[in-house]
Design an enzyme around this catalytic site. Structure first.
Site, PDB file in Angstrom:
ATOM      1  N   ASN A   1      -7.550   0.220   0.907  1.00 59.28           N
ATOM      2  CA  ASN A   1      -6.620   1.311   1.215  1.00 59.28           C
ATOM      3  C   ASN A   1      -5.395   1.185   0.324  1.00 59.28           C
ATOM      4  O   ASN A   1      -4.728   0.154   0.325  1.00 59.28           O
ATOM      5  CB  ASN A   1      -6.173   1.235   2.682  1.00 59.28           C
ATOM      6  CG  ASN A   1      -5.384   2.463   3.094  1.00 59.28           C
ATOM      7  OD1 ASN A   1      -5.951   3.518   3.356  1.00 59.28           O
ATOM      8  ND2 ASN A   1      -4.067   2.345   3.121  1.00 59.28           N
ATOM      9  N   GLU A   2      -5.143   2.217  -0.450  1.00 58.27           N
ATOM     10  CA  GLU A   2      -3.928   2.296  -1.276  1.00 58.27           C
ATOM     11  C   GLU A   2      -3.615   0.987  -2.008  1.00 58.27           C
ATOM     12  O   GLU A   2      -2.607   0.331  -1.727  1.00 58.27           O
ATOM     13  CB  GLU A   2      -2.724   2.725  -0.432  1.00 58.27           C
ATOM     14  CG  GLU A   2      -2.809   4.164   0.029  1.00 58.27           C
ATOM     15  CD  GLU A   2      -1.501   4.694   0.616  1.00 58.27           C
ATOM     16  OE1 GLU A   2      -0.646   3.882   0.995  1.00 58.27           O
ATOM     17  OE2 GLU A   2      -1.349   5.918   0.682  1.00 58.27           O
TER      18      GLU A   2
ATOM     19  N   GLU B   1      -5.332  11.568   2.521  1.00 54.43           N
ATOM     20  CA  GLU B   1      -4.344  11.623   3.601  1.00 54.43           C
ATOM     21  C   GLU B   1      -3.341  12.726   3.264  1.00 54.43           C
ATOM     22  O   GLU B   1      -2.669  12.651   2.235  1.00 54.43           O
ATOM     23  CB  GLU B   1      -3.609  10.284   3.727  1.00 54.43           C
ATOM     24  CG  GLU B   1      -4.532   9.117   4.053  1.00 54.43           C
ATOM     25  CD  GLU B   1      -3.796   7.790   4.186  1.00 54.43           C
ATOM     26  OE1 GLU B   1      -2.546   7.786   4.204  1.00 54.43           O
ATOM     27  OE2 GLU B   1      -4.472   6.748   4.264  1.00 54.43           O
TER      28      GLU B   1
ATOM     29  N   TRP C   1       8.377   6.819   7.384  1.00 48.42           N
ATOM     30  CA  TRP C   1       8.735   5.727   6.484  1.00 48.42           C
ATOM     31  C   TRP C   1       9.796   6.062   5.447  1.00 48.42           C
ATOM     32  O   TRP C   1      10.164   5.198   4.658  1.00 48.42           O
ATOM     33  CB  TRP C   1       7.489   5.172   5.792  1.00 48.42           C
ATOM     34  CG  TRP C   1       6.522   6.207   5.289  1.00 48.42           C
ATOM     35  CD1 TRP C   1       5.418   6.661   5.954  1.00 48.42           C
ATOM     36  CD2 TRP C   1       6.559   6.917   4.047  1.00 48.42           C
ATOM     37  NE1 TRP C   1       4.763   7.613   5.207  1.00 48.42           N
ATOM     38  CE2 TRP C   1       5.439   7.785   4.023  1.00 48.42           C
ATOM     39  CE3 TRP C   1       7.421   6.909   2.945  1.00 48.42           C
ATOM     40  CZ2 TRP C   1       5.163   8.633   2.950  1.00 48.42           C
ATOM     41  CZ3 TRP C   1       7.143   7.758   1.881  1.00 48.42           C
ATOM     42  CH2 TRP C   1       6.031   8.596   1.900  1.00 48.42           C
TER      43      TRP C   1
ATOM     44  N   MET D   1       6.295   6.851  15.091  1.00 53.57           N
ATOM     45  CA  MET D   1       7.088   8.061  14.841  1.00 53.57           C
ATOM     46  C   MET D   1       6.419   9.004  13.832  1.00 53.57           C
ATOM     47  O   MET D   1       7.005   9.994  13.415  1.00 53.57           O
ATOM     48  CB  MET D   1       8.490   7.680  14.341  1.00 53.57           C
ATOM     49  CG  MET D   1       9.305   6.859  15.320  1.00 53.57           C
ATOM     50  SD  MET D   1       9.473   7.671  16.919  1.00 53.57           S
ATOM     51  CE  MET D   1      10.562   9.024  16.492  1.00 53.57           C
TER      52      MET D   1
HETATM   53  C1  GAL Z   1      -0.207   5.754   3.834  1.00 52.08           C
HETATM   54  C2  GAL Z   1      -1.229   4.762   4.352  1.00 52.08           C
HETATM   55  C3  GAL Z   1      -1.608   5.035   5.796  1.00 52.08           C
HETATM   56  C4  GAL Z   1      -0.380   5.292   6.611  1.00 52.08           C
HETATM   57  C5  GAL Z   1       0.364   6.449   6.011  1.00 52.08           C
HETATM   58  C6  GAL Z   1       1.587   6.872   6.792  1.00 52.08           C
HETATM   59  O1  GAL Z   1       0.503   5.226   2.777  1.00 52.08           O
HETATM   60  O2  GAL Z   1      -2.406   4.784   3.579  1.00 52.08           O
HETATM   61  O3  GAL Z   1      -2.319   3.929   6.313  1.00 52.08           O
HETATM   62  O4  GAL Z   1       0.404   4.153   6.640  1.00 52.08           O
HETATM   63  O5  GAL Z   1       0.786   6.096   4.727  1.00 52.08           O
HETATM   64  O6  GAL Z   1       2.249   7.945   6.176  1.00 52.08           O
END
Ligand code: GAL
Length: 652
Positions: A144-145, A316, A324, A366
């Site tokens: 993942n990423e 995503e 974040w 959140m």
């Molecule tokens: C991405 C990540 C996800 C989740 C998401 C939240 O960077 O792949 O697992 O953390 O951000 O925005």
């Protein structure tokens, strides 16, 4: 399964098993076709070493399958469980200051650690054995990423051993390495490969070629890590696509190199979260706080279309506020729909929203989902459903139209200018963006090209901004190209070994461009010099010795744009006005058609449609383009955060 389609990211392990059936039913009802699962579930699949619990995964896939949903299974290798650290204490990555990074979040592994790579091969093979033949399985996601949370460069013992071996293979003899790195400069010559250290913790800067090789080595480890999983997946199911989810503005490893072991590229699109990182002055971002930057997503769509050799997804997609960024605004109503439409217009096969239901616990509590934590629909749900309906209604699809304009994007150049900026903040990707934005404001479709492109034919205009060093492929492409070229500042100013070329930059044959960069003037970017005819230069200005035609010069009479035949060289970093002026001139010379777009509106052609998206916070009025046969979704009046689709008179 037909594309394009809507998807969603789902974590069955976060919810009571009794909820799964209803979740799957509601997903299908919303028009969702793809569900990604599993990518962080290692501790649920293997709570203690060798104790396997795959039944729940199979059961969740059975449930999704009953509702006609297709599943992408992610390998959980971004989240090694706690027991793994007991087994391999030295698998944790080490930061630049030499501190071991801790357990308790994610991505705490070191790409160079071969023991961990074996564990990843083992869990990947287990997944293949347990779900590899499941009827719902439609593809794999590796890890993942890669690179998220600054995890590519690790200064561990594993990295050191790997780096030494990599250098020995690259250079053959230590004398060759000393020569390439310029060891004589400060008595930095080595006698043996096993004396070489990583370039952190030196008293002052290490040699730039030392750093560049460490970055090349580190990039190769990410690719090698991915290949382990890819090979196992392809051996078992050659028919299923292997996908990885890349990120925005992520340049710490060479994505083209990694994609050699992928079938489909994907990226994770969080336009509001990403706005903070977009390199524009804070004031100019204020009108876009709830929409995101109008060009950042488009640029990444085009980049990942290139990385995936035409096949790419959004794995995503932001569905509402994230958790974040410093501030996490609620998107303007309509944006969760617009972002998906924009991706589809640039050629995405699938846009998968992150995530199905907001988690009421842990780090991302959140972060919005399509559902609220109480399972009621959040606004994003309705927008996702609307996109699914609209795609079906139009029968939208086809190929993203090949652009007539292309820009070369090169990861190594981004590393090089970080290693030796000479002007703080000088960046390759910034210069790519400086050319991309003015093109997009004129409604021009753009393709991104990798630096291994050896043939530019089919394009009317190719742009090469701030490219650190020429390679054979690009030299061949330039020499054989009869379209227009714009080569931008600092290009060809170094050799592959990070030295100034004997002929000085831009190091092109004289018959192509009779110009030499004699000196550099780098300044605080706020200190600009006006350019005759409009715009300004600053941050980076080259003093050229040239016999080419001076097309634009600054108020101090230094050449800014010079031309020799169809090759144009830009010898400075320009402000927005200058870049728009130069791009307009190039489009005109190359005879590329443009559109009159209202501010904040962008568009893209796919198949027989042109899709318009309004990033503005007020309505705009579209002027029908000559090649259009009328609007089939929305109309000439495009509301804030609105989408209009025009049918083309002839297919794009
Ligand atoms: C991405 C990540 C996800 C989740 C998401 C939240 O960077 O792949 O697992 O953390 O951000 O925005």
């Amino acid at each position: 399964m037909s594309f394009p389609a809507i998807g969603v990211c789902y974590y069955p392990e976060h919810w009571p098993v009794e909820w799964w059936e209803e979740d799957a039913r509601r997903m299908a009802e919303a028009g969702i076709k793809y569900v990604r699962i599993g990518e962080f579930a290692w501790s649920k699949l293997e709570p203690t070493p060798g104790e396997l619990h795959f039944d729940w995964l199979v059961q969740s896939m059975d449930v999704l399958d009953r509702h006609g949903l297709k599943v992408i299974v992610g390998t959980p290798t971004a989240t090694p469980p706690r027991w793994m650290i007991d087994k391999h204490p030295d698998m944790l990555a080490v930061d630049k200051e030499g501190r071991r990074r801790g357990f308790g979040s994610r991505r705490h592994y070191d790409f160079s650690h071969l023991g961990y790579r074996e564990e990843c091969a083992r869990i990947t093979q287990l997944l293949i054995d347990k779900v590899g033949q499941h009827p719902a399985l439609a593809g794999w996601q590796t890890d993942n990423e890669y690179a998220c949370h600054d995890t590519v460069l690790s200064y561990s013992d594993a990295a050191l051993q790997g780096f030494r071996a990599w250098l020995a293979a690259r250079y053959g003899t230590v004398e060759a390495l000393n020569e390439a790195w310029g060891g004589v400069f400060w008595s930095m010559d080595y006698n043996r490969f096993d004396q070489i250290e990583l370039p952190n913790l030196t008293v002052t800067e290490a040699a730039p070629a030392h750093w560049l090789d460490f970055r090349r080595y580190s990039s190769a480890q990410v690719a090698a890590f991915n290949k382990v999983q890819f090979d196992l997946m392809k051996a078992a199911r050659p028919d299923l696509p292997v996908i990885h989810n890349f990120m925005s503005r992520s340049t710490e490893f060479d994505h083209y190199e990694l994609a050699e072991t992928l079938d489909v590229a994907s990226w994770d699109s969080y336009p509001l979260g990403h706005l903070e990182g977009v390199p524009e002055p804070a004031e100019s971002k204020l009108p876009y706080l709830r929409q995101g930057d109008p060009d950042n997503s488009g640029l990444h769509h085009d980049l990942y279309r290139a990385v995936g050799h035409g096949r790419w997804w959004i794995m995503e997609q932001q569905p509402g506020p994230v958790n974040w960024a410093d501030y996490n605004p609620d998107p303007l109503p309509g944006m969760a729909r617009l972002w998906a439409w924009e991706a589809f217009a640039h050629g995405a096969e699938v846009v998968s929203y992150f995530r199905w239901r907001q988690a009421p616990f842990a780090q991302e509590q959140m972060h919005a989902g399509l559902l609220r934590p109480d399972s009621k629909e959040a606004p994003g749900y309705f927008e996702a459903r609307q996109v699914a309906e609209e795609l079906a209604q139009l029968g939208f699809g086809g190929e993203a139209r090949k652009g007539r304009v292309a820009i070369v994007f090169d990861y190594q150049s981004e590393w090089a200018w970080k290693i030796q900026p000479q002007a703080a903040g000088f960046s390759h990707q910034q210069h790519v963006r400086n050319c991309y934005v003015p093109l997009r404001k004129r409604g021009v479709d753009v393709d991104i090209l990798s630096p291994s492109t050896s043939d530019f034919s089919g394009y009317d205009l190719v742009i090469i901004p701030a490219l650190f060093a020429w390679n054979d492929a690009l030299r061949t492409a330039i020499a054989g190209f009869d379209g227009h070229l714009l080569i931008g500042p600092r290009s060809g100013s170094k050799t592959e070994n990070f030295a100034i070329p004997a002929a000085l930059g831009p190091d092109l044959p004289q018959n192509l461009l009779d110009a030499k960069v004699a000196r550099i003037d780098s300044t605080d970017p706020r200190q600009t010099v006006s350019v005759k005819g409009g715009g300004a230069v600053g941050h980076w200005r080259e003093r050229l010795e040239t016999r080419a035609e001076v097309v634009i010069e600054d108020e101090e009479d230094f050449p800014v744009l010079v031309a020799q035949g169809r090759l144009n060289y830009l010898a400075a970093s320009g402000d927005r006005a200058l870049m728009q002026r130069i791009i307009d001139r190039m489009l005109d010379e190359a005879d590329v058609p443009t559109l009159a777009l209202p501010a904040g509106v962008r568009c893209r052609v796919r198949g027989k449609w042109r899709v318009y998206f309004n990033y503005g916070d007020t309505a705009a009025r579209l002027v029908p383009a000559a090649d259009e046969a009328g609007y089939v979704l929305g109309g000439a009046e495009i509301p804030a955060a609105g989408v209009t689709v025009a049918a083309l008179a002839t297919a794009g």
